[in-house]
Design an enzyme around this catalytic site. Sequence first.
Site, PDB file in Angstrom:
ATOM      1  N   CYS A  12       0.834  -1.207   0.000  1.00 19.88           N
ATOM      2  CA  CYS A  12       0.000   0.000   0.000  1.00 19.88           C
ATOM      3  C   CYS A  12       0.866   1.254   0.000  1.00 19.88           C
ATOM      4  O   CYS A  12       1.425   1.628   1.037  1.00 19.88           O
ATOM      5  CB  CYS A  12      -0.912  -0.015   1.231  1.00 19.88           C
ATOM      6  SG  CYS A  12      -1.921   1.458   1.371  1.00 19.88           S
TER       7      CYS A  12
ATOM      8  N   CYS B 133      -0.442   4.069   2.272  1.00 22.04           N
ATOM      9  CA  CYS B 133      -0.190   3.894   3.705  1.00 22.04           C
ATOM     10  C   CYS B 133       1.277   4.139   4.028  1.00 22.04           C
ATOM     11  O   CYS B 133       1.599   4.755   5.048  1.00 22.04           O
ATOM     12  CB  CYS B 133      -0.511   2.466   4.166  1.00 22.04           C
ATOM     13  SG  CYS B 133      -1.930   1.738   3.407  1.00 22.04           S
ATOM     14  N   ASP B 134       2.177   3.653   3.196  1.00 22.76           N
ATOM     15  CA  ASP B 134       3.587   3.582   3.583  1.00 22.76           C
ATOM     16  C   ASP B 134       4.526   4.478   2.778  1.00 22.76           C
ATOM     17  O   ASP B 134       5.707   4.579   3.116  1.00 22.76           O
ATOM     18  CB  ASP B 134       4.080   2.118   3.442  1.00 22.76           C
ATOM     19  CG  ASP B 134       3.274   1.175   4.321  1.00 22.76           C
ATOM     20  OD1 ASP B 134       2.835   1.620   5.395  1.00 22.76           O
ATOM     21  OD2 ASP B 134       3.089   0.017   3.942  1.00 22.76           O
TER      22      ASP B 134
END
Length: 324
Positions: free
Chosen positions: A149, A152-153
């Site tokens: 992701c 997200c990261d």
Amino acid sequence: MDFNLSGFSINNQPKEERHVKVLILGSGPAGFSAALYTARGNLEPVVLTGIELGGQVSLTYTVENYPGFPDGVGGQQLVELFQKQAERFGARVEFDTATSVDLSKRPFTVSAENAVYYADTLIIATGATPIHLNIPGEVELTGRGVSYCATCDGWFFKDKNVVVVGGGDSALEESLFLTRYAKSITIVHRRDELRAGAILQRRAFAEPKISFIWNSVITEILGTDKVEAVRLKDVVTGSVRDQKADGVFIFIGHHPNTQLFAEQLELDERGYLKTDVLMHTNIAGVFVAGEAGDPNYRQVVTSAGMGAAAAMQAIRFLEANVEE
Ligand code: NAP
């Protein structure tokens, strides 16, 4: 028939038991659309969110192809709007996950972490999860440089060199997102031609931070405490080499989240729930919407459309089959 329906919560207390007209499993675009339509049908649907409120779209930075948002809309923002709209008409959202189901008789029994539901109709909108490469180093280094992701990261890879695996829309879209942070993005693809759509291809080819390694696969992710390199194999020549990398983002498709239903509903060879055009499964009163039953489109807009369709069928089913 024993489907291991537990009537006890994790602290061994009897679970609350609830009878509902419509139970919706999943809180992505399909689940919330089904909730909106059945709520407007005055059926007071209950949505079990599953582990991730909003599903995959909540992890997407910007959705640019959902109609009505000419400037795009944040994935999480879209989920909040979906939820708010469904709740406005009486949908109830429970932060709970189904753990077992018995679809052998109506009402259907769905045991979740916190409660047991007896549902006159069930709409399955459990979505899909990213596929793993299943190579050495992948599990060990997940969260230490291996990610599924970018939204997200991505932030953790500011000025770093990352590798992206895959040649579809996800790989390119997420690579373009990573250009906000990373110094370089190298896309490793197993063929010499991308699967992604033309617009994304054009954007990726024009982006100076993005480069491609064609006809290659990653056979191992190397590093002790964090990702340090990937082992690349050229599938044409067979040659193997290591390339330094600070992160590996894997976007090679998804598995439908349908294991819970495998013994009771018909799945296709890839695990997608089989459905007809009216969103019926092989059990009357159980409907499917979104990616759990859709290997073809997998878009926010198509999932939302399927949610609405499944809801309309559930409403018709209840009118025909269940006494007030
Ligand atoms: P996908 O289209 O199935 O693409 C998966 C990619 O990963 C393919 O390029 C495939 O290679 C590669 N791959 C699969 N298994 C692999 C393995 N074991 N090792 C190395 N590479 C592997 O998946 P997706 O990109 O997640 O997209 C799924 C669906 O969502 C599509 O319908 C897509 O259009 C849609 N989507 C749309 C958008 C958008 O419209 N903005 C964004 C994201 C996703 P091959 O090409 O050789 O098969």
